[in-house]
Design a protein around this motif. Structure first.
Motif: not given
Lengths: 393, 383
Positions: A293-311
Motif C-alpha cells: 500500500p506504500f511505495s517502500n513496502t513493495e521492496f521488502h515484499s519483492i524480497e520476501a517473495a524471493g524475487l530479489a535478495g534482501l536489500g
C-alpha cells in the motif's frame, strides 16, 4: 494433499474514490454478477459463500456481512466471513479453497466490497486496530507505521526517497493500462518528490488511495471443472503466516522480525512455494501481485517473495526490473497494485484476481507476455497477517 | 463434508462466565485458556499448526480484534485466520482446514467481553444505517419479534417457553452452581413478550478448542476424542422483514447437511443428548422443530423427553438461558457436547454419551445456524 482447486470466475469493479450510485450491498452484488458472468454460472450452482470484509468500521455497519447475504445469493446456504485486515481478500480466497479442498463443496463463491473512499478518514478507523491503552493514543496509523518500516529499510539497505518514487512511477504506468485501477494517471519522479509530505519519508504519492468497489471470485473442484470442460487457473500453493501485534516486539536485540523486512510474508511464501514445488522463484515466477500500500513496502515484499535478495530490489528497479516489458524476471504489480487501488476488504482478493488473469492470458494491455506462473500476497493488521498464493495456468 | 480424514475434538475449555475483577487482561485470559486446552489435549504449543479465532469488533472495542489475540493464542509465525461472522464459524473453518489436508491440528477460539458501555447499542450498529438503525433493533428486540411470531403461529408457545426456561435454569444451577441461580424471577416486559429475567444479562466468557486429524490423534495416542461425524451451516438474510421468523429454514438446511454426513436418518432417536443455542426459550422450541427432534404439534407432549432425566436431555449446561456470554454462546454449545462425548464436562456429565448434537446460532433472530454431530466413534465418509 487433495485434488486441485481452480478459479473459474473473476469479477472486479472499476474502483473509484466514491460510488454514490451504489450502496454497500450493491457494490458486492456488482462484483458477484461480474464473476458469475465470467464463470457462466447461475446462483443454484453456488454451494457456499465466503464473505470478504475487513473492519466493520470502514463501512460503518457492525457485522456488515449480514447485509450482504442476499447480495451474494447465500440465503439458506453455507456462509461465513473472514477478516484478517488488509489480507482479508486473499484469506477469503484461501478459505474458499479450503471449502473445496475439504470436500465440503464443489463450487464456492467468495466476494466482498468496501467503501474506503466514503468512510470519512480511513486512518481514524485504522488507529482503532491498536491496543487502546498503550498504542492507540500515540497516534499510530498505517501510514506512520509503515513510514517507520521505510526508515528502518533505508538504514539497513540504503534505499532513497527517489527509489520509493520509482515504484510509484512504475505502478502508475501499469495502472494506466488497467481499467479496474483507481489511480490511472501516470506520474514522474519529480511529481512524487514534490507531493505533500505525509509521514517522512512517505509522501502523498507514495500512498495508496482510498477506493470504493467490489471483488468476487468463484472456485471449484478439479472434478467439477473437468466434468464441464471449463478452463481454470489452478491454486497450487497457499499459506499464511503472522508477526507479533505490538510493533515494539519487532525492535531490540532479540527481535524475531525486523520491521524493515517482511519476515512472516517470507515465511508464508516459503510455505506456498513448497506446496507448489517452486524452488527458484526468481526464475520460475512470471508475474507477482504483491500487496504494497506504500511505495517502500513493495521492496521488502519483492524480497520476501524471493524475487530479489534482501536489500537488492531498489537497485534492480533502477535497472528496469519488475516493470512491464522487462526481460529480467517477474513483473511486479502489472495491475498497478495496491498503490493505485485500495478497497481494503477486497484489495488482497484483487491481487489473486490479477495474478489469475495473468496466467489465464486475460490481462489485456497489462498482460505479462507468456505468464504461466504468478504469485499473489496480502498483508493485514499492523503488518501482521500475511497470505500468499501460487497460481498456475 | 466428504471428509478425507476423521477429525476429532481433543481438548476444550469453557469459561462461560468470567468475573470482571480486573486481575487479568483478555490477552492473559486467552493465553491461560490456550494452555489449559493444550493440557486437556495432552499437547504443547509446538503442536499448533493453525488457529482460527472469532470475535466481534464492536464488543471488543477494536477494529480487527484478531490482532490482539494472535500472540496470546500462539499465532506468531503461524497461520491464523478469523471468522467474525460467528464464534461457531471458527469451528467450521478449523474443521475444514484439517479436512483439506493442509493441517493436522487447529486451535479454535472465541470470546465475548462486556466492557462496551452498551452491548445493545453495539448490536444496533449492525442494522441498516438508513432504514432500521433509528429503531431500537438490538438482538433482544429481534428475539422478541421472533417470539411474537412463534406465539402467533403456534398458540401456547409462551406457556411451553416458561417450562423450558425453568428446566434450563435448573440445569444451569446444577452444572454451574456458583454462577447460576435456579429461580426464574420474571420482571416487567423489556421487549414484549420477553420480560426481565428471561434472557440473562451478558457476561464475559471465552471458549478454546483443539481439533486434530485422525492420523495425528493416532500418532500421538490422544484421547478422549469427540469425533466430528457431521457438520452443517447456513444463513438467513439479515432483514427481519424478509424472513418468516416463526420458522428456521437455515437451520433446516444446516441440519440436513450435518445429518447427511453423519448418516442420521431419525434425529428424534439418534442422539444421547443435545445442546441448543437458546437466547430465548422460543428459540429453543424453533430449534427442536428444525433439528427434527420434535415438531410443534409434539412440543407439549414431548418436552419431558428433553429434561435432565429424559431420554435425550437438552442443555444439561443450562444453555444460553442460564449463562449468556453473547458472542461465544454458539461455540460453547459445541464445546459442551464435545466434552460430554469425551466424558469431561464436569458436574452435568451424562453417563455413556456416545453421540451428541450441538446447535449454534448467531445474529439477529438466529440468522446464522450451525449443526455439529459429535460421536465417541466417528463415521468416515468416502473420499
Amino acid at each position: 494433499m487433495s485434488a486441485r482447486v481452480g478459479i473459474i470466475g473473476i469479477g472486479q469493479s472499476n474502483f473509484q474514490a466514491r460510488r454514490d450510485d451504489a450502496s454497500y450491498p450493491d457494490l458486492v452484488r456488482e462484483a458477484v454478477a461480474l464473476a458469475m458472468k465470467d464463470a457462466g454460472l447461475g446462483f443454484d450452482e453456488i454451494e457456499a459463500v465466503v464473505y470478504s470484509l475487513s473492519p466493520d468500521a470502514m463501512v460503518g455497519i457492525g457485522n456488515a456481512e449480514r447485509l450482504g447475504v442476499d447480495a451474494v445469493g447465500a440465503r439458506n446456504k453455507r456462509f461465513l466471513r473472514i477478516n484478517t485486515g488488509g489480507a482479508t481478500g486473499i484469506s477469503s480466497v484461501a478459505a474458499a479453497w479450503t471449502h473445496v479442498a475439504a470436500g465440503a463443496c464443489d463450487v464456492v463463491l467468495t466476494a466482498g466490497a468496501d467503501k474506503v473512499g466514503e468512510c470519512g478518514d480511513s486512518q481514524t478507523v485504522l488507529n482503532k486496530i491498536w491496543d487502546p491503552i498503550y498504542e492507540r493514543s500515540l497516534p499510530l496509523g498505517t501510514i506512520n507505521m509503515l513510514a517507520m518500516s521505510a526508515v528502518r529499510y533505508m538504514h539497513k539497505y540504503g534505499m532513497t526517497e527517489e527509489d520509493m518514487a520509482r515504484v510509484v512511477v512504475k505502478n502508475r504506468r501499469h495502472a494506466a493500462r488497467n481499467p479496474h485501477a483507481h489511480l490511472r494517471k501516470e506520474t514522474t519522479i519529480d511529481e512524487v518528490m514534490a507531493s505533500r509530505m505525509i509521514s517522512w519519508p512517505v509522501k502523498l504519492f507514495d500512498c495508496c488511495p482510498q477506493s470504493s468497489g467490489g471483488g468476487a471470485m468463484i472456485l471449484a473442484s478439479e472434478r467439477w471443472i473437468k466434468a464441464r470442460g471449463l478452463n481454470a487457473v489452478w491454486i497450487t500453493g497457499l499459506a499464511h503466516s503472522s508477526e507479533s501485534y505490538y510493533l515494539g516486539d519487532r525492535m531490540g536485540r532479540h527481535v524475531v522480525a525486523d520491521h524493515a523486512d517482511a519476515h512472516a510474508l517470507a515465511a508464508s511464501f516459503r510455505k506456498s512455494y513448497a506446496m507448489a514445488g517452486i524452488t527458484d522463484p526468481a526464475r520460475q515466477i512470471h508475474a507477482a501481485e504483491l500487496y504494497a500500500p506504500f511505495s517502500n513496502t513493495e521492496f521488502h515484499s519483492i524480497e520476501a517473495a524471493g524475487l530479489a535478495g534482501l536489500g537488492q530490489s531498489p537497485a534492480m528497479l533502477r535497472e528496469g526490473a519488475f516493470a512491464l516489458g522487462t526481460n529480467a524476471g517477474a513483473v511486479v504489480n502489472a495491475s498497478g497494485g495496491t498503490l493505485c487501488t485500495n478497497a481494503i476488504a477486497v484489495t488482497a482478493m484483487a491481487r489473486v484476481a490479477e495474478a489469475a488473469l495473468q496466467v489465464r492470458g486475460d490481462a489485456g494491455e497489462r498482460q505479462v507476455k507468456g505468464a504461466r506462473i504468478a504469485v499473489a500476497s496480502g498483508n493485514g493488521g499492523d503488518h501482521q497477517f500475511f497470505g500468499t498464493m501460487v497460481l498456475e495456468a | 463434508m466428504t471428509a478425507r480424514t476423521r477429525i476429532g475434538v481433543v481438548g476444550a475449555v469453557i469459561k462461560p462466565c468470567i468475573a470482571e475483577d480486573g486481575r487479568l487482561s483478555l490477552e492473559e485470559r486467552l493465553h491461560q485458556a490456550l494452555h489449559e486446552t493444550l493440557a486437556d489435549a495432552g499437547l504443547t504449543t509446538k503442536d499448533l499448526e493453525g488457529i482460527v479465532v472469532a470475535a466481534n469488533d464492536q464488543y471488543d472495542g477494536r477494529a480487527i480484534s484478531i490482532m490482539m489475540a494472535s500472540a496470546p493464542l500462539g499465532g506468531v509465525d503461524r497461520d491464523i485466520l478469523s471468522t467474525p461472522s460467528a464464534g461457531e464459524h471458527a469451528f467450521v473453518l478449523g474443521a475444514l482446514r484439517i479436512a483439506s489436508g493442509q493441517f493436522r491440528t487447529q486451535l479454535v477460539a472465541a470470546w465475548s467481553p462486556t466492557e462496551a458501555s452498551s452491548i445493545a447499542e453495539a448490536q444496533r450498529l449492525a442494522a441498516d444505517p438508513y432504514f432500521h438503525r433509528r429503531l431500537p433493533l438490538d438482538e433482544l428486540a429481534a428475539a422478541a419479534l421472533q417470539a411474537n411470531a412463534l406465539e402467533h403461529a403456534a398458540p401456547g408457545a409462551g406457556e411451553l417457553a416458561a417450562t423450558l426456561l425453568a428446566t434450563g435454569r435448573a440445569n444451569g444451577a446444577h452444572a454451574y452452581p456458583d454462577l447460576v441461580a435456579a429461580d426464574v424471577v420474571q420482571g416487567r416486559p423489556t421487549r414484549w413478550p420477553l420480560r426481565e429475567g428471561v434472557v440473562p444479562a451478558p457476561v464475559t466468557g471465552l471458549v478454546v478448542m483443539m481439533l486434530a486429524s485422525e492420523d495425528f490423534i493416532e500418532e500421538r495416542g490422544l484421547g478422549p476424542v469427540a469425533w466430528i461425524s457431521g457438520m452443517g451451516w447456513a444463513t438467513e438474510p439479515a432483514f427481519l422483514g424478509d424472513r418468516a421468523l416463526a420458522s428456521a429454514p437455515a437451520l433446516d438446511a444446516a441440519a440436513r447437511q450435518a445429518y447427511g454426513e453423519a448418516g442420521v436418518t431419525d434425529p428424534g432417536t439418534a442422539f444421547d443428548l443435545a445442546e441448543i443455542t437458546d437466547v430465548t426459550p422460543y428459540q429453543h422450541l424453533l430449534a427442536l422443530e428444525a433439528l427434527g427432534l420434535a415438531g410443534r404439534a409434539e412440543w407439549r407432549d414431548r418436552l419431558a423427553e428433553f429434561g435432565p432425566t429424559g431420554r435425550m436431555p437438552v442443555n444439561l449446561s443450562g444453555g444460553v438461558g442460564s449463562l449468556n456470554p453473547v458472542y461465544c454462546t454458539g461455540l460453547i454449545r459445541i464445546a459442551e457436547v464435545a466434552n460430554q462425548v469425551r466424558g469431561r464436562v464436569g458436574r452435568h456429565q451424562k453417563e455413556g454419551v456416545r453421540r451428541g448434537l450441538a446447535h449454534a446460532a448467531s445474529g439477529p433472530a438466529m440468522q446464522y445456524q450451525t449443526v455439529v454431530v459429535l460421536e465417541a466413534t466417528g463415521r468416515r465418509t468416502a473420499a
